[in-house]
Motif scaffolding. Structure first.
Motif, mmCIF file in Angstrom:
data_model
loop_
_atom_site.group_PDB
_atom_site.id
_atom_site.type_symbol
_atom_site.label_atom_id
_atom_site.label_comp_id
_atom_site.label_asym_id
_atom_site.label_seq_id
_atom_site.Cartn_x
_atom_site.Cartn_y
_atom_site.Cartn_z
ATOM 1 N N SER A 104 0.824 -1.204 0.000
ATOM 2 C CA SER A 104 0.000 0.000 0.000
ATOM 3 C C SER A 104 0.863 1.261 0.000
ATOM 4 O O SER A 104 0.625 2.193 -0.772
ATOM 5 N N GLU A 105 1.874 1.283 0.850
ATOM 6 C CA GLU A 105 2.786 2.432 0.915
ATOM 7 C C GLU A 105 3.553 2.588 -0.392
ATOM 8 O O GLU A 105 3.750 3.692 -0.879
ATOM 9 N N MET A 106 3.996 1.478 -0.961
ATOM 10 C CA MET A 106 4.780 1.533 -2.197
ATOM 11 C C MET A 106 3.924 2.013 -3.370
ATOM 12 O O MET A 106 4.412 2.729 -4.240
ATOM 13 N N ILE A 110 5.072 5.063 -5.957
ATOM 14 C CA ILE A 110 5.319 4.913 -7.395
ATOM 15 C C ILE A 110 4.225 5.482 -8.288
ATOM 16 O O ILE A 110 4.367 5.503 -9.502
ATOM 17 N N LEU A 111 3.164 5.976 -7.688
ATOM 18 C CA LEU A 111 2.041 6.485 -8.471
ATOM 19 C C LEU A 111 2.447 7.581 -9.455
ATOM 20 O O LEU A 111 1.949 7.635 -10.572
ATOM 21 N N ASP A 112 3.389 8.421 -9.071
ATOM 22 C CA ASP A 112 3.821 9.513 -9.957
ATOM 23 C C ASP A 112 5.025 9.113 -10.820
ATOM 24 O O ASP A 112 5.631 9.965 -11.467
ATOM 25 N N ASN A 113 5.384 7.833 -10.818
ATOM 26 C CA ASN A 113 6.449 7.280 -11.660
ATOM 27 C C ASN A 113 7.840 7.819 -11.311
ATOM 28 O O ASN A 113 8.721 7.879 -12.149
ATOM 29 N N ARG A 114 8.023 8.222 -10.056
ATOM 30 C CA ARG A 114 9.349 8.631 -9.587
ATOM 31 C C ARG A 114 9.410 8.435 -8.078
ATOM 32 O O ARG A 114 8.390 8.273 -7.426
ATOM 33 N N ILE A 115 10.619 8.434 -7.563
ATOM 34 C CA ILE A 115 10.807 8.282 -6.120
ATOM 35 C C ILE A 115 11.459 9.565 -5.613
ATOM 36 O O ILE A 115 12.607 9.872 -5.943
ATOM 37 N N ASP A 116 10.697 10.309 -4.837
ATOM 38 C CA ASP A 116 11.182 11.573 -4.286
ATOM 39 C C ASP A 116 12.054 11.305 -3.055
ATOM 40 O O ASP A 116 12.052 10.210 -2.492
ATOM 41 N N GLU A 117 12.765 12.348 -2.629
ATOM 42 C CA GLU A 117 13.691 12.237 -1.497
ATOM 43 C C GLU A 117 13.013 11.641 -0.257
ATOM 44 O O GLU A 117 13.561 10.763 0.396
ATOM 45 N N GLU A 119 10.637 9.652 -0.103
ATOM 46 C CA GLU A 119 10.119 8.309 -0.371
ATOM 47 C C GLU A 119 11.214 7.240 -0.468
ATOM 48 O O GLU A 119 10.929 6.061 -0.614
ATOM 49 N N ILE A 120 12.459 7.664 -0.368
ATOM 50 C CA ILE A 120 13.588 6.739 -0.544
ATOM 51 C C ILE A 120 13.575 5.617 0.489
ATOM 52 O O ILE A 120 13.752 4.448 0.152
ATOM 53 N N GLU A 124 13.440 1.732 -0.430
ATOM 54 C CA GLU A 124 14.558 0.845 -0.087
ATOM 55 C C GLU A 124 14.093 -0.343 0.752
ATOM 56 O O GLU A 124 14.542 -1.469 0.542
ATOM 57 N N THR A 125 13.184 -0.099 1.686
ATOM 58 C CA THR A 125 12.634 -1.193 2.492
ATOM 59 C C THR A 125 11.878 -2.172 1.607
ATOM 60 O O THR A 125 12.036 -3.396 1.725
#
Length: 162
Positions: A104-106, A110-117, A119-120, A124-125
């Motif tokens: 759910s968190e992931m 990824i909804l916006d097709n990028r990983i912001d600072e 969200e790292i 990674e988890t």
């Protein structure tokens, strides 16, 4: 070469019920050459490893070979092991269940097709848990393949790519 590597080729040959002379002939190598591989004096080339896997009916041999003989293999496949089938299955189930709470968190990440600072850490988890699931999946696959009758193993087409 690691101590365990000295015997993986022999273990696989024994699994196929071949003596050294028979195996060497099928592999198109000299008996002395095969002996050197099994004793860890020389590392077999990739072509020989692929022939061993096919002839011995041990499709997991190339990954064990990479894991034991290359830094990249040790980094990519750190936890692949052939174990008893129930243990491999339960470990796989446990690893996969660790992924479900993170889905759910992931999805939000990824909804916006990028990983912001910010969200790292979440990504990674998630990646760590997926990698653990993949490694336990490989262990389950190899454990299951090893438990099948030898003739069925030999007829199996097993590829890592394409």
């Amino acid at each position: 070469m690691k101590e365990t590597c000295k015997s993986i080729y022999r273990i696989c040959r024994d699994h196929a019920n071949l003596n050294q002379d028979e195996a060497a002939e099928k592999l198109d190598v000299h008996t002395h050459t095969l002996s050197n591989y099994e004793l860890g004096k020389n590392v077999p080339p990739d072509e020989v490893i692929l022939r061993m896997a096919k002839i011995y009916g041990t499709p997991w041999l190339p990954l064990l070979h990479l894991k034991e003989n290359t830094l990249i293999g040790r980094e990519i496949f750190p936890n692949i092991e052939v174990t008893n089938l129930p243990e491999a299955f339960l470990k796989f189930q446990a690893e996969i269940s660790d992924i479900h709470p993170l889905e759910s968190e992931m999805r939000k990440v990824i909804l916006d097709n990028r990983i912001d600072e910010h969200e790292i850490e979440t990504s990674e988890t998630f990646i760590k848990e997926v990698m653990e699931g993949i490694m336990s999946g490989w262990s389950l696959i190899f454990s299951a393949i090893e438990k099948r009758p030898l003739l069925e193993q030999r007829s199996q087409v097993f590829t890592l790519g394409r």
